[in-house]
Design a protein around this motif. Sequence first.
Motif, PDB file in Angstrom:
ATOM      1  N   MET A   1       0.937  -1.003  -0.043  1.00 41.04           N
ATOM      2  CA  MET A   1       0.132  -0.331   0.339  1.00 41.04           C
ATOM      3  C   MET A   1       1.111   1.109   0.009  1.00 41.04           C
ATOM      4  O   MET A   1       1.987   1.297   0.406  1.00 41.04           O
ATOM      5  CB  MET A   1      -0.534   0.394   1.452  1.00 41.04           C
ATOM      6  N   MET A   2      -0.082   1.577  -0.819  1.00 43.56           N
ATOM      7  CA  MET A   2       1.006   3.243  -0.309  1.00 43.56           C
ATOM      8  C   MET A   2       0.196   5.018  -0.655  1.00 43.56           C
ATOM      9  O   MET A   2      -1.350   4.212  -1.034  1.00 43.56           O
ATOM     10  CB  MET A   2       2.379   3.631  -1.969  1.00 43.56           C
ATOM     11  N   LEU A 125       7.955  -5.503   8.420  1.00 50.31           N
ATOM     12  CA  LEU A 125       7.369  -5.489   6.895  1.00 50.31           C
ATOM     13  C   LEU A 125       7.517  -4.439   6.187  1.00 50.31           C
ATOM     14  O   LEU A 125       7.772  -3.173   6.805  1.00 50.31           O
ATOM     15  CB  LEU A 125       5.507  -5.115   7.033  1.00 50.31           C
ATOM     16  N   PRO A 126       8.914  -4.155   5.266  1.00 52.43           N
ATOM     17  CA  PRO A 126       9.139  -3.423   4.450  1.00 52.43           C
ATOM     18  C   PRO A 126       7.650  -2.659   3.910  1.00 52.43           C
ATOM     19  O   PRO A 126       7.159  -3.133   2.819  1.00 52.43           O
ATOM     20  CB  PRO A 126       9.640  -3.557   3.410  1.00 52.43           C
ATOM     21  N   PHE A 127       7.592  -1.145   3.368  1.00 50.88           N
ATOM     22  CA  PHE A 127       7.356  -0.457   2.767  1.00 50.88           C
ATOM     23  C   PHE A 127       8.487   0.350   2.245  1.00 50.88           C
ATOM     24  O   PHE A 127       8.930   0.637   2.160  1.00 50.88           O
ATOM     25  CB  PHE A 127       6.579   0.280   3.213  1.00 50.88           C
ATOM     26  N   VAL A 128       7.774   1.627   1.064  1.00 51.82           N
ATOM     27  CA  VAL A 128       9.129   2.140   0.103  1.00 51.82           C
ATOM     28  C   VAL A 128       9.392   3.044   1.125  1.00 51.82           C
ATOM     29  O   VAL A 128      10.875   3.332   0.590  1.00 51.82           O
ATOM     30  CB  VAL A 128       7.922   2.967  -0.484  1.00 51.82           C
ATOM     31  N   ASN A 129       8.769   3.823   2.052  1.00 53.14           N
ATOM     32  CA  ASN A 129       9.940   4.796   2.479  1.00 53.14           C
ATOM     33  C   ASN A 129       9.764   4.278   4.198  1.00 53.14           C
ATOM     34  O   ASN A 129       9.598   5.214   5.388  1.00 53.14           O
ATOM     35  CB  ASN A 129       9.039   6.192   2.809  1.00 53.14           C
ATOM     36  N   GLY A 130       9.486   2.696   4.248  1.00 52.93           N
ATOM     37  CA  GLY A 130      10.020   2.695   6.281  1.00 52.93           C
ATOM     38  C   GLY A 130       9.632   1.557   6.714  1.00 52.93           C
ATOM     39  O   GLY A 130       9.810   0.461   4.578  1.00 52.93           O
ATOM     40  N   ASN A 172      15.173  -0.460   5.917  1.00 51.08           N
ATOM     41  CA  ASN A 172      13.725   0.665   5.351  1.00 51.08           C
ATOM     42  C   ASN A 172      14.456   2.022   5.400  1.00 51.08           C
ATOM     43  O   ASN A 172      12.942   2.912   5.040  1.00 51.08           O
ATOM     44  CB  ASN A 172      12.866  -0.184   5.782  1.00 51.08           C
ATOM     45  N   GLY A 173      14.888   2.386   6.998  1.00 42.57           N
ATOM     46  CA  GLY A 173      14.636   3.978   7.087  1.00 42.57           C
ATOM     47  C   GLY A 173      13.682   3.912   8.180  1.00 42.57           C
ATOM     48  O   GLY A 173      14.003   3.821   9.724  1.00 42.57           O
ATOM     49  N   GLN A 174      12.737   4.899   8.365  1.00 40.96           N
ATOM     50  CA  GLN A 174      11.977   4.902   9.072  1.00 40.96           C
ATOM     51  C   GLN A 174      11.013   4.437   9.404  1.00 40.96           C
ATOM     52  O   GLN A 174      10.642   3.343   8.730  1.00 40.96           O
ATOM     53  CB  GLN A 174      10.986   6.516   8.762  1.00 40.96           C
ATOM     54  N   MET A 176       7.100   2.928  10.493  1.00 38.02           N
ATOM     55  CA  MET A 176       6.094   3.595  10.117  1.00 38.02           C
ATOM     56  C   MET A 176       4.752   2.448  10.677  1.00 38.02           C
ATOM     57  O   MET A 176       4.284   1.382  10.513  1.00 38.02           O
ATOM     58  CB  MET A 176       5.175   3.656   8.999  1.00 38.02           C
TER      59      MET A 176
END
Lengths: 414, 141
Positions: A1-2, A125-130, A172-174, A176
Amino acid sequence: MMRRWMIVAGLSFLLAACGGGGSNNAPPSSLGSAITPGSAPPPVAANQVGVIVDAGPSGTSVNQIYVSVTVCAPNTGNCQTIDHVLVDTGSSGLRLIASAVNASLVGALPAVTDAAGGNPLGECLPFVNGYSWGPVRSADVTIGQEKLSGIAVQIIGLGSFNATPSGCASNNGQAMNTVASFGANGILGIGVWAQDCGQYCANFSTNPQYYACTSTTCSTTKVPVDSQVWNPVALMSSDNNGSLLTLPATTNGVATVLNGTLTFGIGTQSNNGLGSATILTVDSNGELSANVAGTIYPYSFLDSGSNAYFYGSNLFPLCTGQTYFYCPSSATSQPATLTGVNGNTATADFIVGNANQTFNAYPGIHAYDQLAGPGWNGTVDLGLPFFYGKTVATAIAGRSTPAGNGPWLAILTN
Amino acid sequence: MALFGSAGPVMAQLGGDESALPAEAANAKMTLLPAVDHARYKVHEMVDGTGQIRLRQFADPKGKIFAIAWDGRFKPDLSQAMGLYFDEYKKALADGGRVRSRHDVASSDLVVRQFGHMRHFMGVAYLPARIPADVGMDEIK
């Protein structure tokens, strides 16, 4: 999801006089134009549940579609109905944000453990921005009239382990992990996969998704497919080969509320037939090819959890103040065709409107057909606006349907 | 079972030197493939043990890494690959406020473009000022 948040208030700049002409179905920009209120929720059958596009938990959602689910500690009356869970055809599995669930209920949900050591499972769970991090718990879940006993659910942001694994953050960075970061109290993933990871996480202990956690540390671990977080549709006793998501069209491209229906099963009941819809098979990534205005985007996908069309990079001017959306000077038609792996094609035309102009003109809307923004050169992410006025069928990988085994997608006109 | 301890020392990274890539690959438990020479730059690719997580690093004629690209089932260790730029990347993501999925991160010295959904993530990060002349952006992938 985005998802990208639309700034729906506080825009202070004045609109320039917009060049007219060439626009199709563009909402008029005059302030105070009437917005047709959403229709009443349609009645639902035993294999259906109502879904809604509305303001969301924060009051500022745009193009986010929600469902309510009831979660119980297994075999008890310790239950809670969680509203505003995002309906996401771009992922698989039910995830709840810990803060949206009563502590007494979360505390009563048994841990799902790894087969080898009996240690509780955590999931990154990875997402594009975190990333989202939290334990996997077992719960009885009811969606509409469908009751699922003891299924694995991720509880995002529950501080039940010592710390987030460093690999989760370094990849993954930040983090969420909040209702605010999702604009939802949870995610109901009803995508083309039966599980969120599948054979990969069953085969490879290095997978950066599933972790076995002791009191002091979490380590990546293999997890058999049966113990992973499943697409709840795939676990239903019947009507478990996929789903149909039906949403009404907007009026003049905008709406304050849209009531729709999620129907379980494909070709299993009188209310979930395919008619003459074209079947578009997708690859193992859930992707197919899209041609938009003559450009080929080979890594495209349909995603009800995205709140706009995201594609290309600098196709239109970016909006002032929210550079993640396009603001063309006038609404622009985008002829589009989707091509499945099987070579079948379906028309997917859409329009890119001026997001700032529209949200200035209609400050109370929560659905907007023409919302689009920049993405990736090779990808069209066909988000929720694509689903308006359609029924989209999502067939689960490996499951039998009258139109052949999943994974595939089909677009039915209402 | 792989233990994820603290991140190791940053040995090769965006802006760093290609000579450190073998050590970086070892640290990341990835296999460094033979470099592909494109005359104006070299591409060093490393792949994890599953074959489904790939990281490419682009080095200029002096051996300095000016861009990275990833494609696979999951993202690689971007902290290690971005090195000193990872904090800037994270800050840019956070500055997006409640923006859920911002693909582009751009500042004067770092540009990141990325895409992804469950089971597939792709992206590029590069240092605009350090891209060799005559290298087109479409070559960085």
